[in-house]
Structure formats: structure tokens, C-alpha cells
Design an enzyme around this catalytic site. Structure first.
Site, PDB file in Angstrom:
ATOM      1  N   HIS A  62      -5.662 -11.030  -2.268  1.00 33.31           N
ATOM      2  CA  HIS A  62      -5.823  -9.645  -1.844  1.00 33.31           C
ATOM      3  C   HIS A  62      -7.009  -9.035  -2.590  1.00 33.31           C
ATOM      4  O   HIS A  62      -7.225  -9.324  -3.764  1.00 33.31           O
ATOM      5  CB  HIS A  62      -4.548  -8.855  -2.128  1.00 33.31           C
ATOM      6  CG  HIS A  62      -4.589  -7.452  -1.623  1.00 33.31           C
ATOM      7  ND1 HIS A  62      -5.005  -7.147  -0.340  1.00 33.31           N
ATOM      8  CD2 HIS A  62      -4.284  -6.262  -2.203  1.00 33.31           C
ATOM      9  CE1 HIS A  62      -4.943  -5.844  -0.161  1.00 33.31           C
ATOM     10  NE2 HIS A  62      -4.518  -5.281  -1.280  1.00 33.31           N
ATOM     11  N   HIS A  74      -8.202  -0.273  -1.168  1.00 36.99           N
ATOM     12  CA  HIS A  74      -7.942  -1.583  -0.559  1.00 36.99           C
ATOM     13  C   HIS A  74      -7.341  -1.391   0.819  1.00 36.99           C
ATOM     14  O   HIS A  74      -6.714  -0.373   1.112  1.00 36.99           O
ATOM     15  CB  HIS A  74      -7.029  -2.444  -1.447  1.00 36.99           C
ATOM     16  CG  HIS A  74      -5.689  -1.837  -1.744  1.00 36.99           C
ATOM     17  ND1 HIS A  74      -4.496  -2.492  -1.539  1.00 36.99           N
ATOM     18  CD2 HIS A  74      -5.350  -0.609  -2.225  1.00 36.99           C
ATOM     19  CE1 HIS A  74      -3.488  -1.718  -1.893  1.00 36.99           C
ATOM     20  NE2 HIS A  74      -3.978  -0.573  -2.316  1.00 36.99           N
ATOM     21  N   CYS A 163      -8.345  -7.404   4.513  1.00 35.52           N
ATOM     22  CA  CYS A 163      -8.796  -6.804   3.248  1.00 35.52           C
ATOM     23  C   CYS A 163     -10.078  -7.444   2.735  1.00 35.52           C
ATOM     24  O   CYS A 163     -10.878  -6.780   2.058  1.00 35.52           O
ATOM     25  CB  CYS A 163      -7.684  -6.920   2.198  1.00 35.52           C
ATOM     26  SG  CYS A 163      -7.198  -8.622   1.795  1.00 35.52           S
TER      27      CYS A 163
END
Length: 232
Positions: A62, A74, A163
């Protein structure tokens, strides 16, 4: 029903990860959130505004952009922004149910969370993507401003707008996702594998044997193996 979908989705990702590990350099972790462990404090002072942060998970990694003052922007799958305009509710920590429904509905949000919530008890890698990036990073302030301009509800795609696309757009000026590229390469290798054709044919025959021959069983039983054969 939602718990079942979550379980099946996680198993699908796990099978893909196992196959990728034998064909390609290993991926480092899981997509966007793992609720197994409570958050632990992480010192934000070692990060500078505009830094690219990445958090290893189970199957994917991530990513986020550090904005300063312990805040990280994010992109995370989230269905709630599409259902309500209540900013307070949207800003609450994204649960696994919200995340899964966001993936299925292809909705996400670029949100700003604390470093602790972003990391969620995992270690953070700093600007590690710079080593393999085809472009030099943009100026740090430009990186942070790009991330701040995108805060809010956005469309989501597991392969085409995740992401990693968000942070590479902000830091390098071009959205790309090596993780998605690796998954697509694995998928192409699976389609090209002649054993996939044989397996699809056997499943089609088994379905017709169990359910009888009809348009609903014969068409998929013939069309899927034929498509895989032509693509292999």
C-alpha cells in the site's frame, strides 16, 4: 454473505500471489488494509513533505504521499463516499466491509490519515520506488500539492487506478503500477498455458454431466475452452 465474499476474494489473491512467486520477483504485500493487528505509533519526523511511503502487507503493497505534520494522503477503496456526503462518517477508519464494497463498486477515496493509521502496525519503506522509477521524482512540494488536489472521492480499478497509480502520478508525473503489470503478466501466462484449456474443457463436461445438456451449460462449456484455445 459479505464475509463469504471477503473470504473468497482473499483466497483468490492468495492463489495469484503463490503463482506469481514462482514466475516473477515476489510482491511485497497486501493491497490496502489488514485489520488483524492494532495500529502502533510511528515517528513522523523522519519523513519529509512529498515523500513516497509504502507499507508491506500480505499480498500487495500500500502506498501514500507524506504531507507533513504526521499526515499521509493515500487512495483506498471505499464505497461510503458514493453513499453519503457526511464528511465525518467518511473520514472514519475504513472497515474491511467498506473496502470490499469499494472494490466491487469501483469506488475509492483519496483521504488523509495519520501515519499511524496509514501504517496500521506495519513497517514503512521510504521512497523505495525511486530506485526503479523510469523518471526522476518531481520537486517535493509539487508532489505534495498534487496529492492534496486529488483528495476526495475517485473511481477505482484494481488494475488500472489503484493506490500505486495515485502515488506514481504524484511523485513522478506518470501513473503506473508495477504490481498490476506483474499480475497481468501472470494472467497472460495462465491463459497461454495449454493445461488451462484442458481444465476448462473438463469443467464444462462435468457441468453438463451433472446439470444436463442445455444452452446454459453447453454454451459456457464450449465457449470458454474455445476462447482459451484461441488465446493460447
Amino acid at each position: 454473505m459479505l464475509d463469504t465474499l471477503t473470504f473468497l476474494l482473499e483466497k483468490l489473491f492468495l492463489l495469484a500471489h503463490i503463482k506469481l512467486s514462482s514466475l516473477l520477483p515476489p510482491l511485497t504485500a497486501r493491497c490496502d488494509r489488514d485489520a488483524a493487528s492494532p495500529p502502533a505509533a510511528a515517528p513522523p519526523l523522519r519523513f519529509r513533505r512529498g515523500d513516497l511511503l509504502e507499507v508491506p502487507r500480505t499480498l500487495f503493497t500500500h502506498f501514500g504521499i507524506y504531507l507533513g505534520d504526521g499526515r499521509v494522503a493515500h487512495l483506498i477503496p471505499d464505497v461510503l463516499p458514493a453513499l453519503t456526503g457526511d464528511a465525518r462518517r467518511v473520514q472514519e477508519m475504513v472497515t474491511n466491509a467498506r473496502l470490499l464494497l469499494g472494490v466491487l463498486s469501483k469506488r475509492a477515496s483519496v483521504r488523509v490519515d495519520s501515519v499511524e493509521d496509514f501504517a496500521y502496525a506495519a513497517g514503512i519503506l521510504l521512497n523505495a520506488t525511486d530506485r526503479a522509477a523510469p523518471r526522476a521524482p518531481l520537486p517535493a512540494e509539487e508532489v505534495a500539492r498534487r496529492a492534496e488536489r486529488l483528495v476526495g472521492s475517485v473511481a477505482y480499478s484494481l488494475l488500472w487506478n489503484n493506490c500505486e497509480h495515485f502515488v506514481t502520478h504524484c511523485r513522478y508525473g506518470a501513473a503506473r503500477s508495477p504490481q498490476s503489470d506483474q499480475f497481468c503478466e501472470w494472467l497472460k501466462s495462465l491463459i497461454r498455458d495449454q493445461r488451462s484449456v484442458a481444465l476448462a474443457a473438463l469443467l464444462g463436461l462435468a457441468t453438463m454431466a451433472c446439470l444436463g445438456v442445455s444452452a446454459g451449460t453447453a454454451l459456457p462449456g464450449v465457449l470458454l475452452p474455445f476462447t482459451l484455445w484461441m488465446a493460447s
